[in-house]
Design a protein around this motif. Structure first.
Motif, PDB file in Angstrom:
ATOM      1  N   ILE A  26       0.825  -1.211   0.000  1.00 53.60           N
ATOM      2  CA  ILE A  26       0.000   0.000   0.000  1.00 53.60           C
ATOM      3  C   ILE A  26       0.858   1.259   0.000  1.00 53.60           C
ATOM      4  O   ILE A  26       0.494   2.270  -0.621  1.00 53.60           O
ATOM      5  N   GLN A  27       2.017   1.219   0.659  1.00 50.61           N
ATOM      6  CA  GLN A  27       2.886   2.400   0.707  1.00 50.61           C
ATOM      7  C   GLN A  27       3.247   2.882  -0.698  1.00 50.61           C
ATOM      8  O   GLN A  27       3.302   4.086  -0.966  1.00 50.61           O
ATOM      9  N   HIS A  28       3.450   1.945  -1.606  1.00 51.17           N
ATOM     10  CA  HIS A  28       3.779   2.304  -2.980  1.00 51.17           C
ATOM     11  C   HIS A  28       2.617   3.057  -3.640  1.00 51.17           C
ATOM     12  O   HIS A  28       2.828   3.986  -4.428  1.00 51.17           O
ATOM     13  N   LEU A  29       1.400   2.671  -3.312  1.00 52.19           N
ATOM     14  CA  LEU A  29       0.228   3.319  -3.903  1.00 52.19           C
ATOM     15  C   LEU A  29      -0.022   4.696  -3.294  1.00 52.19           C
ATOM     16  O   LEU A  29      -0.549   5.591  -3.966  1.00 52.19           O
ATOM     17  N   ILE A  30       0.366   4.880  -2.032  1.00 46.56           N
ATOM     18  CA  ILE A  30       0.303   6.214  -1.425  1.00 46.56           C
ATOM     19  C   ILE A  30       1.194   7.169  -2.209  1.00 46.56           C
ATOM     20  O   ILE A  30       0.798   8.298  -2.549  1.00 46.56           O
ATOM     21  N   GLU A  31       2.384   6.707  -2.534  1.00 50.97           N
ATOM     22  CA  GLU A  31       3.310   7.529  -3.329  1.00 50.97           C
ATOM     23  C   GLU A  31       2.757   7.757  -4.734  1.00 50.97           C
ATOM     24  O   GLU A  31       2.923   8.833  -5.314  1.00 50.97           O
ATOM     25  N   GLU A  32       2.077   6.752  -5.284  1.00 46.96           N
ATOM     26  CA  GLU A  32       1.456   6.875  -6.607  1.00 46.96           C
ATOM     27  C   GLU A  32       0.400   7.986  -6.611  1.00 46.96           C
ATOM     28  O   GLU A  32       0.137   8.606  -7.635  1.00 46.96           O
ATOM     29  N   CYS A  33      -0.203   8.231  -5.454  1.00 50.04           N
ATOM     30  CA  CYS A  33      -1.240   9.264  -5.313  1.00 50.04           C
ATOM     31  C   CYS A  33      -0.668  10.558  -4.743  1.00 50.04           C
ATOM     32  O   CYS A  33      -1.401  11.374  -4.159  1.00 50.04           O
ATOM     33  N   GLN A  34       0.633  10.753  -4.877  1.00 49.93           N
ATOM     34  CA  GLN A  34       1.334  11.982  -4.478  1.00 49.93           C
ATOM     35  C   GLN A  34       1.359  12.208  -2.967  1.00 49.93           C
ATOM     36  O   GLN A  34       1.511  13.339  -2.496  1.00 49.93           O
ATOM     37  N   GLY A  35       1.178  11.139  -2.205  1.00 49.86           N
ATOM     38  CA  GLY A  35       1.320  11.247  -0.760  1.00 49.86           C
ATOM     39  C   GLY A  35       0.126  11.900  -0.076  1.00 49.86           C
ATOM     40  O   GLY A  35      -0.981  11.917  -0.601  1.00 49.86           O
ATOM     41  N   PHE A  36       0.388  12.475   1.089  1.00 51.70           N
ATOM     42  CA  PHE A  36      -0.681  13.040   1.916  1.00 51.70           C
ATOM     43  C   PHE A  36      -0.697  14.563   1.860  1.00 51.70           C
ATOM     44  O   PHE A  36       0.349  15.207   1.740  1.00 51.70           O
ATOM     45  N   GLN A  37      -1.901  15.125   1.982  1.00 51.30           N
ATOM     46  CA  GLN A  37      -2.044  16.577   2.054  1.00 51.30           C
ATOM     47  C   GLN A  37      -2.457  17.028   3.460  1.00 51.30           C
ATOM     48  O   GLN A  37      -2.501  18.224   3.754  1.00 51.30           O
ATOM     49  N   SER A  38      -2.776  16.068   4.328  1.00 51.56           N
ATOM     50  CA  SER A  38      -3.118  16.381   5.715  1.00 51.56           C
ATOM     51  C   SER A  38      -2.782  15.170   6.577  1.00 51.56           C
ATOM     52  O   SER A  38      -2.518  14.081   6.065  1.00 51.56           O
ATOM     53  N   LYS A  39      -2.802  15.351   7.888  1.00 51.99           N
ATOM     54  CA  LYS A  39      -2.430  14.274   8.802  1.00 51.99           C
ATOM     55  C   LYS A  39      -3.433  13.128   8.751  1.00 51.99           C
ATOM     56  O   LYS A  39      -4.638  13.352   8.751  1.00 51.99           O
ATOM     57  N   THR A  40      -2.894  11.915   8.718  1.00 54.45           N
ATOM     58  CA  THR A  40      -3.737  10.722   8.653  1.00 54.45           C
ATOM     59  C   THR A  40      -3.961  10.160  10.046  1.00 54.45           C
ATOM     60  O   THR A  40      -3.014   9.957  10.808  1.00 54.45           O
ATOM     61  N   GLY A  41      -5.240   9.905  10.361  1.00 53.86           N
ATOM     62  CA  GLY A  41      -5.563   9.327  11.654  1.00 53.86           C
ATOM     63  C   GLY A  41      -5.763   7.828  11.596  1.00 53.86           C
ATOM     64  O   GLY A  41      -5.566   7.118  12.581  1.00 53.86           O
ATOM     65  N   LYS A  42      -6.151   7.316  10.403  1.00 53.46           N
ATOM     66  CA  LYS A  42      -6.407   5.876  10.282  1.00 53.46           C
ATOM     67  C   LYS A  42      -6.291   5.448   8.825  1.00 53.46           C
ATOM     68  O   LYS A  42      -6.707   6.173   7.919  1.00 53.46           O
ATOM     69  N   MET A  43      -5.700   4.278   8.620  1.00 56.34           N
ATOM     70  CA  MET A  43      -5.627   3.640   7.306  1.00 56.34           C
ATOM     71  C   MET A  43      -6.470   2.374   7.390  1.00 56.34           C
ATOM     72  O   MET A  43      -6.309   1.562   8.303  1.00 56.34           O
ATOM     73  N   ILE A  44      -7.376   2.195   6.421  1.00 55.75           N
ATOM     74  CA  ILE A  44      -8.332   1.092   6.491  1.00 55.75           C
ATOM     75  C   ILE A  44      -8.286   0.259   5.211  1.00 55.75           C
ATOM     76  O   ILE A  44      -8.341   0.811   4.105  1.00 55.75           O
ATOM     77  N   HIS A  45      -8.179  -1.048   5.369  1.00 55.00           N
ATOM     78  CA  HIS A  45      -8.349  -1.958   4.237  1.00 55.00           C
ATOM     79  C   HIS A  45      -9.846  -2.153   4.065  1.00 55.00           C
ATOM     80  O   HIS A  45     -10.505  -2.818   4.845  1.00 55.00           O
ATOM     81  N   GLY A  46     -10.409  -1.510   3.028  1.00 54.28           N
ATOM     82  CA  GLY A  46     -11.847  -1.463   2.848  1.00 54.28           C
ATOM     83  C   GLY A  46     -12.341  -0.064   3.144  1.00 54.28           C
ATOM     84  O   GLY A  46     -11.594   0.908   3.056  1.00 54.28           O
ATOM     85  N   GLY A  47     -13.614   0.038   3.510  1.00 53.61           N
ATOM     86  CA  GLY A  47     -14.186   1.330   3.836  1.00 53.61           C
ATOM     87  C   GLY A  47     -14.358   1.500   5.329  1.00 53.61           C
ATOM     88  O   GLY A  47     -14.090   0.585   6.115  1.00 53.61           O
ATOM     89  N   PRO A  48     -14.824   2.679   5.774  1.00 49.80           N
ATOM     90  CA  PRO A  48     -14.962   2.939   7.212  1.00 49.80           C
ATOM     91  C   PRO A  48     -16.041   2.107   7.889  1.00 49.80           C
ATOM     92  O   PRO A  48     -16.040   1.979   9.107  1.00 49.80           O
ATOM     93  N   MET A  49     -16.971   1.514   7.117  1.00 47.67           N
ATOM     94  CA  MET A  49     -18.052   0.748   7.724  1.00 47.67           C
ATOM     95  C   MET A  49     -17.624  -0.688   8.052  1.00 47.67           C
ATOM     96  O   MET A  49     -17.812  -1.168   9.162  1.00 47.67           O
ATOM     97  N   MET A  50     -17.049  -1.384   7.085  1.00 49.65           N
ATOM     98  CA  MET A  50     -16.712  -2.807   7.269  1.00 49.65           C
ATOM     99  C   MET A  50     -15.215  -3.075   7.266  1.00 49.65           C
ATOM    100  O   MET A  50     -14.786  -4.194   7.531  1.00 49.65           O
ATOM    101  N   GLY A  51     -14.424  -2.049   6.937  1.00 46.60           N
ATOM    102  CA  GLY A  51     -13.003  -2.279   6.734  1.00 46.60           C
ATOM    103  C   GLY A  51     -12.225  -2.580   8.001  1.00 46.60           C
ATOM    104  O   GLY A  51     -12.713  -2.400   9.119  1.00 46.60           O
ATOM    105  N   LYS A  52     -10.970  -3.043   7.806  1.00 47.50           N
ATOM    106  CA  LYS A  52     -10.095  -3.378   8.924  1.00 47.50           C
ATOM    107  C   LYS A  52      -8.963  -2.347   9.011  1.00 47.50           C
ATOM    108  O   LYS A  52      -8.276  -2.089   8.012  1.00 47.50           O
ATOM    109  N   PRO A  53      -8.758  -1.758  10.193  1.00 51.73           N
ATOM    110  CA  PRO A  53      -7.653  -0.804  10.350  1.00 51.73           C
ATOM    111  C   PRO A  53      -6.311  -1.479  10.119  1.00 51.73           C
ATOM    112  O   PRO A  53      -6.113  -2.640  10.500  1.00 51.73           O
ATOM    113  N   LEU A  54      -5.398  -0.748   9.487  1.00 57.77           N
ATOM    114  CA  LEU A  54      -4.052  -1.253   9.214  1.00 57.77           C
ATOM    115  C   LEU A  54      -3.030  -0.376   9.915  1.00 57.77           C
ATOM    116  O   LEU A  54      -3.247   0.824  10.106  1.00 57.77           O
ATOM    117  N   THR A  55      -1.898  -0.966  10.273  1.00 55.61           N
ATOM    118  CA  THR A  55      -0.852  -0.205  10.953  1.00 55.61           C
ATOM    119  C   THR A  55       0.444  -0.152  10.153  1.00 55.61           C
ATOM    120  O   THR A  55       1.400   0.479  10.577  1.00 55.61           O
TER     121      THR A  55
END
Length: 439
Positions: A308-337
């Protein structure tokens, strides 16, 4: 005295966050130096490695074969050398993976079938099994198993699931918009291997572009009907779709085959097309990378195994602080560390939430509002199951139907007291499963 009756919603109206990616065409993601392939990226037994450290592989080389009836093959999505077979971060914690170093030559294996080869029904099913196709909407149940129900449960109704109800995900939407003809061909394959008499393509009514494109694609095709559904979460759950489209109710603890129905996600249908018509194993998929912290969210064709880190770079990184990374969506997804967790067959969306969005509100006592009951799509009593778990009464949690929970998260989303209902029910399910395995 007037009695006011509350209509049972069996769903929740979530805040939609699709605007940043719904109109963005898919792009091919670049490929990193190392790709990671979990041996367990499907429901069932982990696949067994058939390569060793130092082996050379091509795109489409079988690197791990299914073990048992419910399992799935895993294929290399790059050409290169097997670096190691070791425990690596996955969406389910550390687990055994095959790590391959990319040689950037993109050398392909021969297809799984010869050009122009005539196939029997059994051979088509075998190709789907060989190709490692699983449910790509997130469930990851091996598709070949769903295609072979016992005779008394023969399938007469097919539902193609394009009801992409997670608030951020647009991967299925873009697949329908850009690959409608291939999806229809995948449906034809399913018609060839199943005795279906009716096929529905289910799409939520807010995705106007995919509805229009798919309606145009079926103009000259018989026995397929587009069904526009209310935009409510979890409209895309199997049991909800079956009930809404056919009136049939899957029994508690049952499967769609019990009511002679098969539900398959649009991405799975595309993979079926590629397996049977082109002889291609499952090596890549469309994944939405999105959320407010992402600078340039995208819908990407991603090689399975890409961290996933490679895809973050593919999307030009972050524009604000990230509080949570989720595999899936916020309803059913699993938090990743870890950003080293790879994209797998079920990775339809990776969602990033800002710090303020990710903060869990303080829990307060239950106010007995019954909202969790009203929004449960499978008519459970989430607060009672949660209470049973917290009281250590796992037998009671099972009696209350914990195993019928579809993990949609509506109960936690709607709860004004911020009780971790889904977390508790998931934990109860894990304990119930563990007990059964011990016995």
């Amino acid at each position: 005295m007037l009695l006011q009756l509350m209509k049972k919603r069996e769903g929740a109206y979530t805040v939609e966050r699709k605007r940043r990616t719904e109109h963005k065409p898919t792009e091919e993601a670049s490929v990193p130096e190392y790709l990671i392939y979990p041996l367990s990226m499907h429901i069932g037994a982990p696949a067994k490695p058939v390569v060793e450290k130092g082996d050379y592989v091509k795109i489409g080389t079988l690197i791990a074969e299914k073990e048992g009836f419910i399992s799935a093959n895993v294929y290399a999505s790059i050409s290169g050398q097997v670096k190691e077979i070791s425990d690596q971060p996955t969406m389910n914690g550390k687990g055994p993976c095959i790590v391959i170093k990319n040689d950037y030559q993109d050398v392909y294996e021969a297809p799984l079938l010869s050009e122009g080869e005539e196939l029997t029904v059994d051979q088509k099913k075998s190709l789907i099994e060989q190709a490692g196709v699983v449910g790509m909407g997130g469930a990851t149940f091996p598709t070949s198993v769903k295609l072979s129900p016992p005779p008394e449960k023969s399938i007469d109704t097919l539902i193609i699931n394009g009801a992409e109800c997670e608030p951020y995900s647009t991967s299925d939407h873009r697949l329908m918009v850009e690959y409608a003809e291939q999806l229809i061909e995948g449906i034809r394959v399913l018609h060839e291997v199943l005795p279906v008499t009716k096929t529905y393509i289910a799409i939520e009514s807010n995705t106007h572009e995919s509805v229009a494109v798919m309606k145009a694609a079926i103009e000259d095709v018989d026995h397929i009907e587009i069904k526009e559904l209310e935009t409510i979460y979890p409209q895309g759950s199997e049991k909800s779709l079956i009930k809404n489209l056919t009136g049939r109710e899957v029994p508690p603890g049952g499967l769609p085959a019990d009511v002679h129905t098969l539900v398959t996600n649009v991405a799975t249908t595309f993979a079926i097309y590629e397996a049977v018509r082109l002889g291609r194993p499952l090596t890549k998929r469309i994944t939405t990378i999105t959320g407010e912290p992402i600078k340039e969210p995208k819908n990407l064709w991603v090689r399975i195994g890409t961290p996933i880190q490679h895809l973050i770079e593919e999307c030009q990184g972050f524009q604000s602080k990230t509080g949570k990374m989720i595999h899936g969506g916020p309803m059913m997804g699993k938090p990743l560390t870890s950003g080293q967790v790879p994209i797998t067959k079920g990775s339809s969306v990776i969602t990033f939430l800002e710090k303020e969005e990710a903060v869990r509100s303080e829990r307060t006592p239950c106010i007995q509002c019954a909202e969790c009951l009203h929004v449960c799509p499978v008519s459970l009593q989430p607060i009672l199951i949660s209470n049973a778990y917290e009281n250590g009464d796992i037998d009671q949690a099972e009696k209350l139907g914990a195993m019928d929970c579809i993990d949609c998260g509506n109960c936690s989303y709607i709860c004004p007291s911020k009780i971790p209902l889904l977390d508790n029910i998931r934990s109860a399910k894990s304990e119930i499963k563990a007990r059964k395995e011990d016995n």
